[in-house]
Design a protein around this motif. Structure first.
Motif, PDB file in Angstrom:
ATOM      1  N   LYS A 150       0.842  -1.201   0.000  1.00  0.00           N
ATOM      2  CA  LYS A 150       0.000   0.000   0.000  1.00  0.00           C
ATOM      3  C   LYS A 150       0.880   1.255   0.000  1.00  0.00           C
ATOM      4  CE  LYS A 150      -3.647   2.300   2.671  1.00  0.00           C
ATOM      5  NZ  LYS A 150      -4.504   2.240   3.886  1.00  0.00           N
ATOM      6  N   GLY A 151       0.522   2.202  -0.862  1.00  0.00           N
ATOM      7  CA  GLY A 151       1.288   3.431  -0.990  1.00  0.00           C
ATOM      8  C   GLY A 151       2.309   3.411  -2.119  1.00  0.00           C
ATOM      9  N   ASP A 152       2.540   2.230  -2.705  1.00  0.00           N
ATOM     10  CA  ASP A 152       3.484   2.147  -3.831  1.00  0.00           C
ATOM     11  C   ASP A 152       2.850   2.692  -5.112  1.00  0.00           C
ATOM     12  OD1 ASP A 152       5.288   1.012  -2.162  1.00  0.00           O
ATOM     13  OD2 ASP A 152       5.025  -1.049  -2.893  1.00  0.00           O
ATOM     14  N   ASP A 153       3.696   3.077  -6.056  1.00  0.00           N
ATOM     15  CA  ASP A 153       3.241   3.477  -7.390  1.00  0.00           C
ATOM     16  C   ASP A 153       3.378   2.294  -8.350  1.00  0.00           C
ATOM     17  OD1 ASP A 153       2.808   6.017  -6.425  1.00  0.00           O
ATOM     18  OD2 ASP A 153       4.753   6.789  -7.126  1.00  0.00           O
ATOM     19  N   VAL A 154       2.401   2.123  -9.220  1.00  0.00           N
ATOM     20  CA  VAL A 154       2.402   1.036 -10.202  1.00  0.00           C
ATOM     21  C   VAL A 154       2.409   1.639 -11.592  1.00  0.00           C
ATOM     22  CG1 VAL A 154       1.138  -0.936 -11.119  1.00  0.00           C
ATOM     23  CG2 VAL A 154       1.201  -0.544  -8.646  1.00  0.00           C
ATOM     24  N   LYS A 155       3.400   1.251 -12.380  1.00  0.00           N
ATOM     25  CA  LYS A 155       3.524   1.751 -13.745  1.00  0.00           C
ATOM     26  C   LYS A 155       3.768   0.562 -14.672  1.00  0.00           C
ATOM     27  CE  LYS A 155       6.228   4.991 -16.586  1.00  0.00           C
ATOM     28  NZ  LYS A 155       7.365   5.947 -16.585  1.00  0.00           N
ATOM     29  N   ILE A 156       2.797   0.273 -15.540  1.00  0.00           N
ATOM     30  CA  ILE A 156       2.861  -0.881 -16.440  1.00  0.00           C
ATOM     31  C   ILE A 156       2.724  -0.390 -17.876  1.00  0.00           C
ATOM     32  CG2 ILE A 156       1.929  -3.144 -16.983  1.00  0.00           C
ATOM     33  CD1 ILE A 156       2.956  -2.918 -14.145  1.00  0.00           C
ATOM     34  N   ASN A 157       3.627  -0.849 -18.737  1.00  0.00           N
ATOM     35  CA  ASN A 157       3.574  -0.526 -20.165  1.00  0.00           C
ATOM     36  C   ASN A 157       3.054  -1.724 -20.948  1.00  0.00           C
ATOM     37  OD1 ASN A 157       4.676   2.139 -19.986  1.00  0.00           O
ATOM     38  ND2 ASN A 157       6.698   1.239 -19.709  1.00  0.00           N
ATOM     39  N   CYS A 158       2.226  -1.444 -21.928  1.00  0.00           N
ATOM     40  CA  CYS A 158       1.642  -2.476 -22.787  1.00  0.00           C
ATOM     41  C   CYS A 158       2.056  -2.205 -24.225  1.00  0.00           C
ATOM     42  CB  CYS A 158       0.117  -2.465 -22.654  1.00  0.00           C
ATOM     43  SG  CYS A 158      -0.733  -3.666 -23.707  1.00  0.00           S
ATOM     44  N   SER A 159       2.545  -3.232 -24.928  1.00  0.00           N
ATOM     45  CA  SER A 159       2.976  -3.053 -26.311  1.00  0.00           C
ATOM     46  C   SER A 159       2.800  -4.359 -27.067  1.00  0.00           C
ATOM     47  CB  SER A 159       4.432  -2.585 -26.386  1.00  0.00           C
ATOM     48  OG  SER A 159       5.278  -3.474 -25.692  1.00  0.00           O
ATOM     49  N   SER A 160       2.761  -4.246 -28.400  1.00  0.00           N
ATOM     50  CA  SER A 160       2.532  -5.416 -29.239  1.00  0.00           C
ATOM     51  C   SER A 160       3.163  -5.203 -30.606  1.00  0.00           C
ATOM     52  CB  SER A 160       1.027  -5.681 -29.404  1.00  0.00           C
ATOM     53  OG  SER A 160       0.789  -6.703 -30.355  1.00  0.00           O
ATOM     54  N   TYR A 161       3.644  -6.299 -31.196  1.00  0.00           N
ATOM     55  CA  TYR A 161       4.098  -6.254 -32.584  1.00  0.00           C
ATOM     56  C   TYR A 161       2.881  -6.359 -33.491  1.00  0.00           C
ATOM     57  CZ  TYR A 161       8.977  -6.896 -31.211  1.00  0.00           C
ATOM     58  OH  TYR A 161      10.224  -6.727 -30.680  1.00  0.00           O
ATOM     59  N   SER A 162       2.782  -5.421 -34.448  1.00  0.00           N
ATOM     60  CA  SER A 162       1.614  -5.387 -35.316  1.00  0.00           C
ATOM     61  C   SER A 162       2.003  -4.796 -36.664  1.00  0.00           C
ATOM     62  CB  SER A 162       0.494  -4.565 -34.674  1.00  0.00           C
ATOM     63  OG  SER A 162      -0.617  -4.449 -35.536  1.00  0.00           O
TER      64      SER A 162
END
Length: 298
Positions: A150-162
C-alpha cells in the motif's frame, strides 16, 4: 505476297494485344488466411502452361521462381485450371505479402507482355500484447499476479508487434473505468485499486484483429515485509542465483587448485643418467667422491 503480309500483320496485332494479368485478394488479408493468386492471358490464344509465378526477395533484390511445395512449413500449391494458372498460399504469414508477378517463357510474346504487373498485398497481423514493469524489463515474462505494498506506485507498459501501430486501452474488471493509453499508472495504490487489469490492443484498420493481456494487482498492507512483494521476490531470486553461482565457481576453483598441487607433489626426483656413468678408466660403476683415486684419468 499480300497474303503473307496479312498473316504477319494479324499475328503482330494478336501479339501486341496479348496481356498477361495477375489477380489476387481484394480485401484485407490476415495472418493465417488462405490466399489465391491467378494468372491469365487476356485477348490472346497463348498457352498459359508457358507461364510461371515469381516472387521478389528484398534481401536478394531479385525475382525468384516459385515452385509448388507441399512438404514444408509454408506450402505453395500451383495448378492450371482451364486458361488460368493458380497459386494457392494456405495459412499465410506476415512476410508473404509479395510482390508477385507472372512470367512467360514463350518466345512469341512481346517484351511488353512478357510479365504481368507486380501484385503485392499487405498481411495484417498482431501479436499478443506483452506487459512490462520497470523492475521486470530485463527479465522475460511478466507475473500473472503483481504484488505491491500500500502506498506504492504502479507503472505498467503495454505493447505489441503489429502490421500497424495498434490502439491501446486499459480496463479494470467489474468496472466502467477505461484508460485509452498504452501505459497504466496508479499513484499510491490502496485496497480499492486491487483487482484484474486488462490491456487491449486493437488494429487501427482491421477491427476484428485485437488481442488482450491481463494481470491481477494484489495490494499488501503498508507494513508488510518487503520480500512479500513482487519486487522483493525478484531481488531474492536474483540474489540467490548470484550466490549459487559464486559458490559453484568457488568449489570449482578449490578442486582445480588441489589437482594442480597434487600433480606437482607427485613428481619424483629427476633421474639424471649422467650421475651414474663411471668417470674412471675401466670402471663399471661410479666411485663415491670420498674414495681415493686408484686409477688416474687417461
Amino acid at each position: 505476297m499480300k497474303g503473307l503480309l496479312l498473316v504477319a500483320f494479324v499475328a503482330l496485332v494478336q501479339v501486341s494485344w496479348a496481356t498477361l494479368l495477375i489477380k489476387g485478394p481484394t480485401g484485407p488479408v490476415l495472418e493465417g488466411d488462405n490466399v489465391t493468386i491467378e494468372c491469365q492471358y487476356v485477348d490472346s490464344d497463348l498457352n498459359i502452361s508457358d507461364v510461371h509465378f515469381e516472387s521478389y526477395y528484398k534481401g536478394l533484390r531479385d525475382w525468384r521462381h516459385i515452385w509448388g511445395l507441399s512438404w514444408c512449413c509454408y506450402c505453395r500449391h500451383i495448378e492450371q485450371v482451364g486458361d488460368k494458372l493458380v497459386l494457392r498460399l494456405p495459412d499465410v504469414v506476415r512476410f508473404m505479402g509479395g510482390p508477385y508477378h507472372c512470367v512467360s517463357s514463350n518466345q512469341n510474346v512481346s517484351s511488353a507482355d512478357l510479365s504481368s504487373p507486380p501484385l503485392a498485398f499487405k498481411v495484417h497481423y498482431m501479436d499478443k500484447p506483452w506487459l512490462a514493469k520497470e523492475s521486470f524489463r530485463r527479465f522475460r515474462g511478466f507475473p500473472r499476479e503483481l504484488i505491491v505494498r500500500k502506498g506504492d506506485d504502479v507503472k505498467i507498459n503495454c505493447s505489441s508487434y503489429s502490421s500497424d501501430e495498434p490502439e491501446y486501452s486499459w480496463q479494470k474488471e467489474d468496472s466502467d473505468w477505461i484508460l485509452p493509453s498504452s501505459q497504466l499508472l496508479l499513484k499510491k495504490v490502496d485496497e480499492s485499486d486491487a483487482g484484474e487489469y486488462t490491456c487491449q490492443a486493437i488494429h487501427p484498420t482491421v477491427d476484428k484483429l485485437s488481442k488482450k493481456s491481463s494481470f491481477v494487482l494484489v495490494v499488501l498492507p503498508e507494513d508488510a515485509p518487503w520480500y512479500q512483494s513482487s519486487d522483493g521476490r525478484l531481488v531474492l531470486v536474483t540474489s540467490g542465483g548470484a550466490v549459487l553461482l559464486l559458490v559453484i565457481l568457488s568449489v570449482i576453483s578449490v578442486v582445480v587448485c588441489r589437482r594442480v598441487k597434487k600433480a606437482k607433489t607427485s613428481k619424483g626426483p629427476i633421474d639424471d643418467g649422467s650421475l651414474k656413468k663411471p668417470i674412471y678408466k675401466n670402471s663399471l660403476t661410479s666411485i663415491p667422491s670420498t674414495c681415493g683415486d686408484k686409477e688416474p684419468l687417461v
